[in-house]
Design an enzyme around this catalytic site. Structure first.
Site, PDB file in Angstrom:
ATOM      1  N   TYR A 161      71.975 -20.499  45.406  1.00  0.00           N
ATOM      2  CA  TYR A 161      71.552 -20.234  44.175  1.00  0.00           C
ATOM      3  C   TYR A 161      72.395 -20.512  43.229  1.00  0.00           C
ATOM      4  O   TYR A 161      72.168 -20.848  42.002  1.00  0.00           O
ATOM      5  CB  TYR A 161      71.607 -18.884  43.744  1.00  0.00           C
ATOM      6  CG  TYR A 161      69.215 -18.525  44.599  1.00  0.00           C
ATOM      7  CD1 TYR A 161      68.758 -19.218  44.243  1.00  0.00           C
ATOM      8  CD2 TYR A 161      69.934 -18.376  46.484  1.00  0.00           C
ATOM      9  CE1 TYR A 161      67.175 -18.994  44.957  1.00  0.00           C
ATOM     10  CE2 TYR A 161      69.057 -18.147  46.681  1.00  0.00           C
ATOM     11  CZ  TYR A 161      67.748 -19.129  46.188  1.00  0.00           C
ATOM     12  OH  TYR A 161      66.703 -18.396  47.121  1.00  0.00           O
ATOM     13  N   VAL A 168      62.291 -20.598  38.471  1.00  0.00           N
ATOM     14  CA  VAL A 168      63.411 -19.837  38.457  1.00  0.00           C
ATOM     15  C   VAL A 168      64.420 -20.256  37.262  1.00  0.00           C
ATOM     16  O   VAL A 168      65.252 -20.203  36.978  1.00  0.00           O
ATOM     17  CB  VAL A 168      64.211 -19.660  39.442  1.00  0.00           C
ATOM     18  CG1 VAL A 168      63.272 -18.197  39.952  1.00  0.00           C
ATOM     19  CG2 VAL A 168      64.320 -20.881  40.315  1.00  0.00           C
ATOM     20  N   HIS A 176      58.538 -15.361  39.541  1.00  0.00           N
ATOM     21  CA  HIS A 176      59.478 -15.532  40.285  1.00  0.00           C
ATOM     22  C   HIS A 176      60.597 -15.274  40.236  1.00  0.00           C
ATOM     23  O   HIS A 176      61.990 -15.955  40.738  1.00  0.00           O
ATOM     24  CB  HIS A 176      59.562 -17.031  41.041  1.00  0.00           C
ATOM     25  CG  HIS A 176      58.070 -16.889  42.252  1.00  0.00           C
ATOM     26  ND1 HIS A 176      58.189 -18.264  42.628  1.00  0.00           N
ATOM     27  CD2 HIS A 176      57.436 -15.996  42.614  1.00  0.00           C
ATOM     28  CE1 HIS A 176      56.536 -18.102  43.290  1.00  0.00           C
ATOM     29  NE2 HIS A 176      56.657 -16.457  43.616  1.00  0.00           N
ATOM     30  N   SER A 188      52.164 -26.751  44.000  1.00  0.00           N
ATOM     31  CA  SER A 188      51.189 -27.938  45.757  1.00  0.00           C
ATOM     32  C   SER A 188      50.153 -26.459  46.178  1.00  0.00           C
ATOM     33  O   SER A 188      48.894 -26.026  46.662  1.00  0.00           O
ATOM     34  CB  SER A 188      51.921 -27.508  46.818  1.00  0.00           C
ATOM     35  OG  SER A 188      52.604 -26.072  46.976  1.00  0.00           O
ATOM     36  N   ASN A 190      48.264 -31.715  38.468  1.00  0.00           N
ATOM     37  CA  ASN A 190      48.875 -32.115  39.048  1.00  0.00           C
ATOM     38  C   ASN A 190      49.665 -34.145  39.718  1.00  0.00           C
ATOM     39  O   ASN A 190      48.236 -34.536  39.224  1.00  0.00           O
ATOM     40  CB  ASN A 190      48.866 -31.406  40.420  1.00  0.00           C
ATOM     41  CG  ASN A 190      49.497 -30.429  41.401  1.00  0.00           C
ATOM     42  OD1 ASN A 190      50.673 -30.662  40.805  1.00  0.00           O
ATOM     43  ND2 ASN A 190      49.974 -31.389  42.693  1.00  0.00           N
TER      44      ASN A 190
HETATM   45  P1  OAD Z   1      56.174 -27.539  45.488  1.00  0.00           P
HETATM   46  O1  OAD Z   1      56.477 -28.261  45.856  1.00  0.00           O
HETATM   47  O2  OAD Z   1      55.504 -26.739  46.703  1.00  0.00           O
HETATM   48  O3  OAD Z   1      55.217 -28.412  44.761  1.00  0.00           O
HETATM   49  C1  OAD Z   1      55.335 -29.708  44.063  1.00  0.00           C
HETATM   50  C2  OAD Z   1      54.136 -29.566  43.097  1.00  0.00           C
HETATM   51  O4  OAD Z   1      54.613 -30.555  42.161  1.00  0.00           O
HETATM   52  C3  OAD Z   1      52.933 -30.846  44.442  1.00  0.00           C
HETATM   53  O5  OAD Z   1      51.670 -30.615  44.723  1.00  0.00           O
HETATM   54  C4  OAD Z   1      53.289 -32.448  44.090  1.00  0.00           C
HETATM   55  O6  OAD Z   1      52.427 -33.315  44.321  1.00  0.00           O
HETATM   56  C5  OAD Z   1      53.186 -31.168  42.868  1.00  0.00           C
HETATM   57  N1  OAD Z   1      54.519 -32.753  41.531  1.00  0.00           N
HETATM   58  C6  OAD Z   1      56.066 -33.090  42.160  1.00  0.00           C
HETATM   59  N2  OAD Z   1      56.232 -34.562  41.463  1.00  0.00           N
HETATM   60  C7  OAD Z   1      55.407 -33.999  39.824  1.00  0.00           C
HETATM   61  C8  OAD Z   1      55.336 -34.324  38.301  1.00  0.00           C
HETATM   62  N3  OAD Z   1      56.750 -35.218  38.292  1.00  0.00           N
HETATM   63  N4  OAD Z   1      54.358 -34.270  37.969  1.00  0.00           N
HETATM   64  C9  OAD Z   1      53.208 -33.488  38.423  1.00  0.00           C
HETATM   65  N5  OAD Z   1      53.193 -32.989  39.566  1.00  0.00           N
HETATM   66  C10 OAD Z   1      54.206 -33.151  40.069  1.00  0.00           C
HETATM   67  O7  OAD Z   1      56.373 -26.314  44.469  1.00  0.00           O
HETATM   68  P2  OAD Z   1      55.662 -24.578  44.004  1.00  0.00           P
HETATM   69  O8  OAD Z   1      53.519 -24.752  44.258  1.00  0.00           O
HETATM   70  O9  OAD Z   1      56.159 -24.418  42.649  1.00  0.00           O
HETATM   71  O10 OAD Z   1      58.898 -19.837  45.709  1.00  0.00           O
HETATM   72  O11 OAD Z   1      56.393 -23.837  44.841  1.00  0.00           O
HETATM   73  C11 OAD Z   1      56.076 -22.573  44.662  1.00  0.00           C
HETATM   74  C12 OAD Z   1      57.119 -21.711  45.464  1.00  0.00           C
HETATM   75  O12 OAD Z   1      56.491 -21.912  46.883  1.00  0.00           O
HETATM   76  C13 OAD Z   1      58.474 -21.695  44.778  1.00  0.00           C
HETATM   77  O13 OAD Z   1      58.367 -21.118  43.473  1.00  0.00           O
HETATM   78  C14 OAD Z   1      59.075 -21.336  45.407  1.00  0.00           C
HETATM   79  C15 OAD Z   1      58.228 -22.004  46.753  1.00  0.00           C
HETATM   80  O14 OAD Z   1      59.426 -21.337  47.678  1.00  0.00           O
HETATM   81  C16 OAD Z   1      60.196 -18.683  46.270  1.00  0.00           C
HETATM   82  O15 OAD Z   1      61.120 -18.733  46.039  1.00  0.00           O
HETATM   83  C17 OAD Z   1      59.933 -17.322  45.952  1.00  0.00           C
END
Ligand code: OAD
Length: 233
Positions: free
Chosen positions: A54, A91, A109, A177, A201
């Site tokens: 972190y 975060v 989160h 995602s 997205n």
């Molecule tokens: P993910 O990495 O799972 O998903 C990121 C999403 O952003 C994917 O659907 C990509 O297609 C999209 N993406 C990537 N680049 C992009 C761009 N330039 N413009 C638009 N979209 C883009 O991340 P999160 O869904 O945020 O939690 O993950 C959710 C949680 O899982 C996080 O908060 C974290 C993680 O584990 C904890 O740590 C508790």
């Protein structure tokens, strides 16, 4: 706050600021197993390793700048005071540095720039690296950890979030995602309560079919366009 629009953001909105996503090819969880750094058990087994992970993310955050998508959402909030709530899974602090009002932003989160005492639960602001020798200002114990929500822990301010979703007119999901609950379930809650739902997205997410509408592309392009449309409507 009774916002008309609730916006959920995820790692994709910060991708073009240079902060990695989690599940894309080359994403954080493909490099470091989340069980080693994002669970209370990992911290119990090897706190130094977890703090180091972190510390590196916090440093990455300091070096990153908000991009056009963060700025566009802040512009929307300023033009429609009290109408737009951002709920972020991120975060990092890029929404606030783009100018999003703190009262209209929820970090469900947690935040890298805050600390949590694993002993007494005290929470406070934090800059720079965290070490095992750091003491909690409340109870003086040496079990300081980043104030981020780990797997197996309850995300923050859920009652407030569900209340906002239940009465909003529009729910928008940006750059996530749809893999992690409870956030992944917000779209169904919003639709059930009668809100319109929109996904913005890079590509269709896991829950893409649950949205009434979707637009795909880079956040820095599709978010400013969408905000201009909303403000012009
Ligand atoms: P993910 O990495 O799972 O998903 C990121 C999403 O952003 C994917 O659907 C990509 O297609 C999209 N993406 C990537 N680049 C992009 C761009 N330039 N413009 C638009 N979209 C883009 O991340 P999160 O869904 O945020 O939690 O993950 C959710 C949680 O899982 C996080 O908060 C974290 C993680 O584990 C904890 O740590 C508790």
């Amino acid at each position: 706050m009774t916002p008309e629009i609730v916006i959920l953001t995820g790692a994709g909105i910060s991708a073009e600021s240079g902060l990695g996503t989690f599940r894309d090819a080359g994403g954080l969880w493909t490099k470091v197993p989340l069980e080693k750094v994002a669970t209370p058990e990992a911290y119990a087994v090897d706190p130094e390793f977890v703090l180091g992970f972190y510390n590196a993310r916090r440093q990455g955050c300091v070096e990153a700048q908000p991009n056009a998508a963060h700025h566009a959402l802040a512009r929307l909030q300023k033009k429609r005071p009290g109408d737009v709530l951002i709920v972020t899974q991120n975060v990092d602090d890029l929404h606030e540095r783009a100018g999003s009002p703190p009262a209209e932003l929820i970090h469900m989160h947690g935040e890298l720039r805050r600390a949590l005492c694993a002993g007494c639960g005290h929470q406070w602001g934090w800059e720079g690296d965290m070490a095992l020798s750091d003491a909690c200002p409340e109870c003086r114990s040496n079990c300081v950890r980043p104030d981020v929500v780990w797997f197996g822990e309850m995300p923050y301010r859920m009652e407030e979030i569900y209340a906002a979703i239940a009465q909003c007119a529009l729910f928008v999901s940006i750059g996530t995602s749809g893999n992690v609950y409870p956030a992944a379930g917000f779209v169904a809650e919003a639709a059930q309560a009668g809100a319109e739902t929109l996904e913005l997205n890079l590509e269709p997410s896991e829950g893409a079919r649950l949205f009434h509408a979707s637009r795909h592309g880079k956040a820095s392009q599709i978010i400013p366009d969408w905000v201009e449309e909303i403000l012009g409507a």
